[in-house]
Scaffold this active site. Structure first.
Site, PDB file in Angstrom:
ATOM      1  N   ASP A 108       0.824  -1.213   0.000  1.00 43.84           N
ATOM      2  CA  ASP A 108       0.000   0.000   0.000  1.00 43.84           C
ATOM      3  C   ASP A 108       0.860   1.265   0.000  1.00 43.84           C
ATOM      4  O   ASP A 108       0.677   2.153   0.840  1.00 43.84           O
ATOM      5  CB  ASP A 108      -0.933   0.018   1.216  1.00 43.84           C
ATOM      6  CG  ASP A 108      -1.662  -1.293   1.414  1.00 43.84           C
ATOM      7  OD1 ASP A 108      -2.165  -1.846   0.428  1.00 43.84           O
ATOM      8  OD2 ASP A 108      -1.724  -1.775   2.567  1.00 43.84           O
TER       9      ASP A 108
ATOM     10  N   GLU B  13     -11.225   0.556  -2.300  1.00 43.85           N
ATOM     11  CA  GLU B  13     -10.592   0.920  -1.036  1.00 43.85           C
ATOM     12  C   GLU B  13      -9.405   1.822  -1.340  1.00 43.85           C
ATOM     13  O   GLU B  13      -9.247   2.305  -2.457  1.00 43.85           O
ATOM     14  CB  GLU B  13     -10.137  -0.351  -0.288  1.00 43.85           C
ATOM     15  CG  GLU B  13      -9.207  -1.226  -1.096  1.00 43.85           C
ATOM     16  CD  GLU B  13      -8.895  -2.567  -0.442  1.00 43.85           C
ATOM     17  OE1 GLU B  13      -9.351  -2.791   0.687  1.00 43.85           O
ATOM     18  OE2 GLU B  13      -8.198  -3.372  -1.071  1.00 43.85           O
TER      19      GLU B  13
END
Length: 543
Positions: A50, A217
């Site tokens: 991420d 997301e």
């Protein structure tokens, strides 16, 4: 212990034996810079999950998810977006209200951070899926970061990213973790106080991805040419795509477009990352790819703007959605910089741990001593008093990321047990949901080296010994070779020259939201007021 207060130079690798392992040595396992003006993906073949990044002048700073690993929120630095080094961490331990205690909160704590620079300060926001959204900031990204501030309390609030608007307003985009919130595939925006420390009012849902963008997301918030943009991954970690959304209003409605997908490339699920530009006017996108056991590795893609929409990768068919590249011309940053890579091997001559190391949970200050005069790392044995089953919940695992698809790890150690009892052990471990290990133990029969494994460790299974050998001396060289497909072969040597394979091959597996990691430990079976230790001469990663 506060690793962030120690000088950076002291935290990097140091030379004690050969030039191959110098403090500023280039990785022997993976180098993305091809040395001819080109680079190859991934730029980091390691689990910087991420990723998010920002540019400040001619410098680039990146952070990534760290979950339960401590220190957390790694800070990486680059001058050209291809060559990166670790310069510090934003968190030296999780706060007392985190779900940590003295154990390991596998897969918890630090999810999908965002790093931004505003008014002379660096800000990082991240979501803790059990507690809410936290923030920390600093003026020096390689120095000490301020204590964490709980910006928005709430279970299941994750993947947060701020936007410091040009009118002085501050906003925060975030997602929802289905495992905690009971809902996912939604993105929301909330207003923050001008200092960015507190949410104001309730979040407002600005996008529902259930129908066409399931599991959307990881939103990243930007503003350009009067549009508010949210970049967000959808479709799942291993199989998804990258979405961009735009609106003239911060709270929407937002238009939506797929701007990168796997296409004809071998790079699966290319998404979640950071848009960055160069001082020369180029645009780039940093993202991850899930490759299984090694984790989520970091890629760099060219990016252009067409009709106020980003196009990431190479768009051969002109549909506005690019495919990822495997090799490409390096970013034009105005000059050429030397090849650099994150620290891997450690000679333990600097008097502290190298920045590549992380504990499995909040550490105790007495767990280790880095002796620069002897060039040793001493790990003191930590009691396991409830009966040893496995290393799964051992907080004192000292680990680092796997740095390449194939590599070899070798360490030299000497076990110095407390002779009042037996059962102290150390070793070399490849840690994940399953793990494989070489354990070196002081027993009634002398020093016993064993190759063991624990399948489905997260389910509470017990470690199984596959093979053992009794050794005369307390000093031993341990090795694991990780081959294509993350197949691990363990071996040992008593002289550092001839290595003998021990036990079975082991199939490495990723951990809870993290890639498999390699490292060491030192445990003992009783409490009491003292114990033994292991002295580690060096820990080396090679091709």
């Amino acid at each position: 212990m506060n690793l962030l207060k120690i000088g950076i130079a002291g935290l990097l690798l140091s030379l004690s034996l050969t030039p191959s392992f110098a403090q500023d040595a280039v990785s022997q396992t993976w180098v993305a810079d091809l040395g001819n003006g080109m680079y190859k993906n991934p730029i980091l073949y390691a689990d910087y999950s991420d990723p998010d990044a920002c540019r400040v002048g001619d410098d680039y700073y990146m952070t990534a998810s760290s979950f339960n690993c401590i220190p957390g929120l790694p800070i990486l630095h680059s001058k050209d977006l291809v060559n990166w080094t670790i310069i510090g961490y934003a968190i030296d331990r999780m706060p007392e209200n985190a779900l940590f205690g003295t154990g390991v909160n596998h897969g918890g704590n630090v999810w999908a951070p965002a790093i931004r620079y505003h008014n002379g300060e660096f800000y990082i926001y991240y979501g803790d899926p059990d507690l809410g959204i936290f923030m920390t900031k600093t003026k020096d990204p390689a120095g000490t970061w301020e204590p964490l501030v709980l910006v928005k309390e709430g279970k299941g609030l994750i993947d947060s990213c701020p936007l410091f608007d040009d009118d002085g307003n501050v906003y925060l985009a975030h997602g929802y973790a289905g495992s905690r919130a009971g809902i996912k595939s939604l993105l929301a925006v909330t207003r923050l106080t001008p200092d960015g420390k507190k949410a104001v009012g309730e979040s407002r849902i600005i996008y529902d991805g259930h129908d066409i963008d399931p599991t959307i997301e990881g939103p990243k918030f930007y503003k350009r040419n009067g549009y508010y943009y949210i970049f967000a991954p959808a479709g799942g970690v291993a199989t998804g795509w990258q979405v961009a959304m735009r609106s003239k209003s911060v709270f929407g409605p937002y238009e939506r477009k797929i701007v990168m997908a796997q296409g004809k490339s071998p790079i699966n699920g290319p998404h979640q990352g950071a848009w960055v530009d160069t001082s020369t006017g180029e645009d780039w996108f940093i993202h991850f790819q899930d490759v299984g056991a090694i984790g989520r590795i970091t890629h760099l893609q060219p990016m252009v703007w067409k009709n106020d929409w980003p196009v990431i990768g190479i768009d051969e068919d002109g549909d506005g959605s690019g495919d990822p590249v495997l090799t490409y011309k390096k970013p034009n940053v105005g000059k050429t910089y030397p090849i650099a890579t994150p620290a891997e091997s450690d000679e333990f001559s600097a008097g502290t741990l190298g920045l590549q190391w992380q504990w499995h949970a909040n550490p105790q200050s007495w767990w280790y001593f880095a002796d620069s005069t002897k060039g040793l790392l001493s790990l003191y044995s930590v009691p396991v008093v409830d009966g040893y089953k496995s290393l799964w919940d051992a907080p004192n695992l000292l680990l680092q990321k796997a740095p390449a698809p194939e590599f070899t790890t070798t360490m030299k150690l000497t076990l110095v047990p407390d002779n009042r009892f037996f059962g102290e052990k150390t070793g070399l471990v490849v840690m994940g949901l399953d793990y494989g290990v070489l354990t070196f133990e002081n027993t009634e029969n002398g020093f016993v080296l064993s190759q063991a494994e624990c399948i489905k460790a997260e389910k509470g299974t017990t470690e199984k010994v596959n093979a053992s050998v009794t050794l005369k001396n307390p000093t031993v060289y341990l090795r694991v070779k990780i081959s294509e497909g993350a197949v691990c072969t363990f071996s040992y040597s008593e002289d550092g020259k001839k290595f003998t394979t021990l036990g079975n091959t082991f199939q490495a597996k990723e951990g809870k939201w993290i890639g498999a990691k390699v490292g060491t430990f030192c445990n003992r079976p009783i409490g009491g007021n003292d114990g033994g230790r292991v002295d580690i001469d060096w820990f080396r990663l090679t091709k």
